[in-house]
Scaffold this active site. Structure first.
Site, PDB file in Angstrom:
ATOM      1  N   ALA A  66       0.837  -1.270   0.227  1.00 45.17           N
ATOM      2  CA  ALA A  66       0.022   0.093  -0.047  1.00 45.17           C
ATOM      3  C   ALA A  66       1.064   1.045  -0.117  1.00 45.17           C
ATOM      4  O   ALA A  66       2.069   1.056   0.463  1.00 45.17           O
ATOM      5  CB  ALA A  66      -1.024   0.077   1.315  1.00 45.17           C
ATOM      6  N   GLU A 115      -0.847  -9.272  -0.249  1.00 44.15           N
ATOM      7  CA  GLU A 115      -2.293  -9.360   0.204  1.00 44.15           C
ATOM      8  C   GLU A 115      -3.099  -9.377  -0.984  1.00 44.15           C
ATOM      9  O   GLU A 115      -4.055 -10.131  -1.241  1.00 44.15           O
ATOM     10  CB  GLU A 115      -2.781  -8.326   1.093  1.00 44.15           C
ATOM     11  CG  GLU A 115      -2.184  -8.598   2.339  1.00 44.15           C
ATOM     12  CD  GLU A 115      -2.384  -7.356   3.606  1.00 44.15           C
ATOM     13  OE1 GLU A 115      -2.144  -6.362   3.173  1.00 44.15           O
ATOM     14  OE2 GLU A 115      -2.877  -7.435   4.366  1.00 44.15           O
ATOM     15  N   GLU A 135       4.709  -5.222   7.393  1.00 46.28           N
ATOM     16  CA  GLU A 135       3.771  -4.126   8.053  1.00 46.28           C
ATOM     17  C   GLU A 135       4.323  -3.896   9.495  1.00 46.28           C
ATOM     18  O   GLU A 135       4.266  -2.659  10.052  1.00 46.28           O
ATOM     19  CB  GLU A 135       2.084  -4.407   8.077  1.00 46.28           C
ATOM     20  CG  GLU A 135       1.712  -4.314   6.747  1.00 46.28           C
ATOM     21  CD  GLU A 135       1.749  -5.478   5.872  1.00 46.28           C
ATOM     22  OE1 GLU A 135       2.479  -6.076   6.135  1.00 46.28           O
ATOM     23  OE2 GLU A 135       1.017  -5.063   4.895  1.00 46.28           O
TER      24      GLU A 135
HETATM   25  N1  COA Z   1       4.577   3.198  -0.864  1.00 43.44           N
HETATM   26  C1  COA Z   1       4.984   3.991  -1.216  1.00 43.44           C
HETATM   27  N2  COA Z   1       6.072   4.391  -1.958  1.00 43.44           N
HETATM   28  C2  COA Z   1       6.952   2.937  -2.068  1.00 43.44           C
HETATM   29  C3  COA Z   1       6.346   1.911  -1.799  1.00 43.44           C
HETATM   30  C4  COA Z   1       5.466   1.969  -0.886  1.00 43.44           C
HETATM   31  N3  COA Z   1       5.063   0.781  -0.262  1.00 43.44           N
HETATM   32  N4  COA Z   1       7.626   1.031  -1.745  1.00 43.44           N
HETATM   33  C5  COA Z   1       8.349   1.385  -2.582  1.00 43.44           C
HETATM   34  N5  COA Z   1       7.963   2.947  -2.810  1.00 43.44           N
HETATM   35  C6  COA Z   1       8.663   4.013  -3.514  1.00 43.44           C
HETATM   36  C7  COA Z   1      10.026   4.436  -2.557  1.00 43.44           C
HETATM   37  O1  COA Z   1       9.630   5.237  -1.755  1.00 43.44           O
HETATM   38  C8  COA Z   1      10.907   5.124  -3.924  1.00 43.44           C
HETATM   39  O2  COA Z   1      10.286   6.162  -4.353  1.00 43.44           O
HETATM   40  P1  COA Z   1      11.229   7.564  -4.419  1.00 43.44           P
HETATM   41  O3  COA Z   1      12.125   7.273  -5.668  1.00 43.44           O
HETATM   42  O4  COA Z   1      10.357   8.741  -4.915  1.00 43.44           O
HETATM   43  O5  COA Z   1      12.123   7.689  -3.321  1.00 43.44           O
HETATM   44  C9  COA Z   1      10.398   4.109  -5.226  1.00 43.44           C
HETATM   45  O6  COA Z   1       9.331   3.474  -4.875  1.00 43.44           O
HETATM   46  C10 COA Z   1      11.541   2.977  -5.359  1.00 43.44           C
HETATM   47  O7  COA Z   1      11.698   2.387  -4.061  1.00 43.44           O
HETATM   48  P2  COA Z   1      13.214   2.143  -3.409  1.00 43.44           P
HETATM   49  O8  COA Z   1      12.907   1.910  -1.777  1.00 43.44           O
HETATM   50  O9  COA Z   1      14.140   3.182  -3.868  1.00 43.44           O
HETATM   51  O10 COA Z   1      13.796   0.758  -4.142  1.00 43.44           O
HETATM   52  P3  COA Z   1      14.668  -0.254  -3.340  1.00 43.44           P
HETATM   53  O11 COA Z   1      15.053  -1.245  -4.539  1.00 43.44           O
HETATM   54  O12 COA Z   1      15.754   0.307  -2.612  1.00 43.44           O
HETATM   55  O13 COA Z   1      13.840  -0.927  -2.255  1.00 43.44           O
HETATM   56  C11 COA Z   1      12.013  -2.411  -1.480  1.00 43.44           C
HETATM   57  C12 COA Z   1      12.804  -1.870  -2.924  1.00 43.44           C
HETATM   58  C13 COA Z   1      10.504  -2.979  -2.013  1.00 43.44           C
HETATM   59  C14 COA Z   1      12.723  -3.217  -0.568  1.00 43.44           C
HETATM   60  C15 COA Z   1      11.493  -0.902  -0.730  1.00 43.44           C
HETATM   61  O14 COA Z   1      10.845  -0.103  -1.636  1.00 43.44           O
HETATM   62  C16 COA Z   1      10.627  -1.178   0.282  1.00 43.44           C
HETATM   63  O15 COA Z   1      10.724  -1.628   1.162  1.00 43.44           O
HETATM   64  N6  COA Z   1       9.249  -0.899   0.114  1.00 43.44           N
HETATM   65  C17 COA Z   1       8.378  -0.706   1.180  1.00 43.44           C
HETATM   66  C18 COA Z   1       7.720  -2.217   1.431  1.00 43.44           C
HETATM   67  C19 COA Z   1       6.673  -2.241   2.413  1.00 43.44           C
HETATM   68  O16 COA Z   1       6.998  -1.913   3.584  1.00 43.44           O
HETATM   69  N7  COA Z   1       5.500  -2.398   2.175  1.00 43.44           N
HETATM   70  C20 COA Z   1       4.312  -2.605   2.933  1.00 43.44           C
HETATM   71  C21 COA Z   1       3.581  -1.267   2.955  1.00 43.44           C
HETATM   72  S1  COA Z   1       1.976  -1.741   4.086  1.00 43.44           S
END
Ligand code: COA
Length: 258
Positions: A66, A115, A135
């Site tokens: 999300a 999910e 989460e």
């Molecule tokens: N919500 C909002 N933005 C998100 C996102 C999310 N769930 N997941 C990734 N993004 C965005 C990042 O903020 C980043 O944006 P930016 O370039 O404007 O800073 C872009 O997507 C790329 O992600 P980034 O984190 O730079 O890539 P990465 O390869 O370093 O890491 C992940 C990949 C998936 C490990 C990491 O993005 C992450 O941990 N995301 C969140 C996962 C999460 O907790 N999801 C549960 C949400 S309830």
């Protein structure tokens, strides 16, 4: 119909529905959730469409969750409404759809992304896929049915390990635990899903819809409302503020348990 965040292609009774926000790793914001509802409803009502394959744009992510930026400032009430509305129009909606939906997991499927895949009728993943429910690392719990559908699929112990560690598993572990049905090279992912869909389209759409309904009837619904309420309550905690701020500030969260 044109969508801001989705691509839809229909060929040979099979619809390929692609979530198209690759710069945000296809994170589910409010607009994407609402468009997915509209697109799935329209595809389900289209007699030409007999199977839907859902995937993420790009080579990196199915859906990374999300949209954290969107909900980080929500109140408890707004948090609860977010989960309730999302479950109603998207997650439960998919599970109950008469047209089968196959999740083609082509990279990260995290939080709301996993999910979403769990709501689909079954899952196929490419060998670069990473799956998890992170989460608790944000100070919240899965709110789109993850606490219910993950244990249904892989068993309580395995589900709790994934939920409580907030960690990620790769395709082999996911395959072994029954989370995904097949694992393939990324370029083979959509072809394999289409080949499975090709077998489904020969069968009676009416019987298929009825089979989905009968299978769903075997699983309890009680826990979903508990999850929605508990998800909302997390939004009132200091840990939630800290967890979501830390993610957006790209730092490690310091939780106090308050
Ligand atoms: N919500 C909002 N933005 C998100 C996102 C999310 N769930 N997941 C990734 N993004 C965005 C990042 O903020 C980043 O944006 P930016 O370039 O404007 O800073 C872009 O997507 C790329 O992600 P980034 O984190 O730079 O890539 P990465 O390869 O370093 O890491 C992940 C990949 C998936 C490990 C990491 O993005 C992450 O941990 N995301 C969140 C996962 C999460 O907790 N999801 C549960 C949400 S309830």
């Amino acid at each position: 119909m044109e969508y801001q965040n989705l691509l839809v292609e229909i060929e040979n009774h099979i619809a390929l529905l692609t979530i198209n926000r690759p710069e945000k790793l296809n994170a589910l914001n409010r607009e994407t959730i609402s468009e997915l509802h509209q697109a799935l409803k329209a595809l389900n009502e289209d007699d030409e469409v007999r199977v839907i394959i859902m995937t993420g744009a790009g080579t990196k992510a199915f859906v990374a969750g999300a949209d954290i930026a969107e909900f980080s400032s929500f109140s408890m009430k707004e948090g609860e409404q977010l989960a309730a509305r999302g479950q109603e129009i998207l997650f439960d909606f998919i599970e109950r759809l008469g047209t089968p939906v196959i999740a083609a997991i082509n990279g990260f499927a995290l939080g709301g992304g996993l999910e979403l895949a769990l709501s689909c009728h079954f899952r196929v993943a490419s060998d670069n896929a990473r799956m998890g429910l992170p989460e608790v690392s944000l100070g919240v719990i899965p709110g789109y049915g993850g606490t219910q559908r993950l244990p249904q699929l892989i068993g309580k112990g395995r589900a709790l390990e994934l939920i409580l560690t907030g960690g990620m598993i790769g395709v082999e572990q996911a395959h072994m635990s029954g989370l995904i049905n097949h694992m393939v090279a990324q370029e083979e992912l959509i072809p394999l899903c289409k080949s499975i869909a090709g077998k489904i389209i020969n069968n009676s759409p009416r019987a298929i819809a009825t089979a989905i309904k009968a299978v769903n009837a075997g699983f309890g619904r009680h826990g979903f409302s508990t999850e929605i309420k508990a998800f909302g309550e997390c939004f009132g905690s200091k840990d939630f503020k800290e967890g979501t701020s830390a993610f957006l500030e790209k730092r490690k969260a310091k939780f106090t348990g308050n």
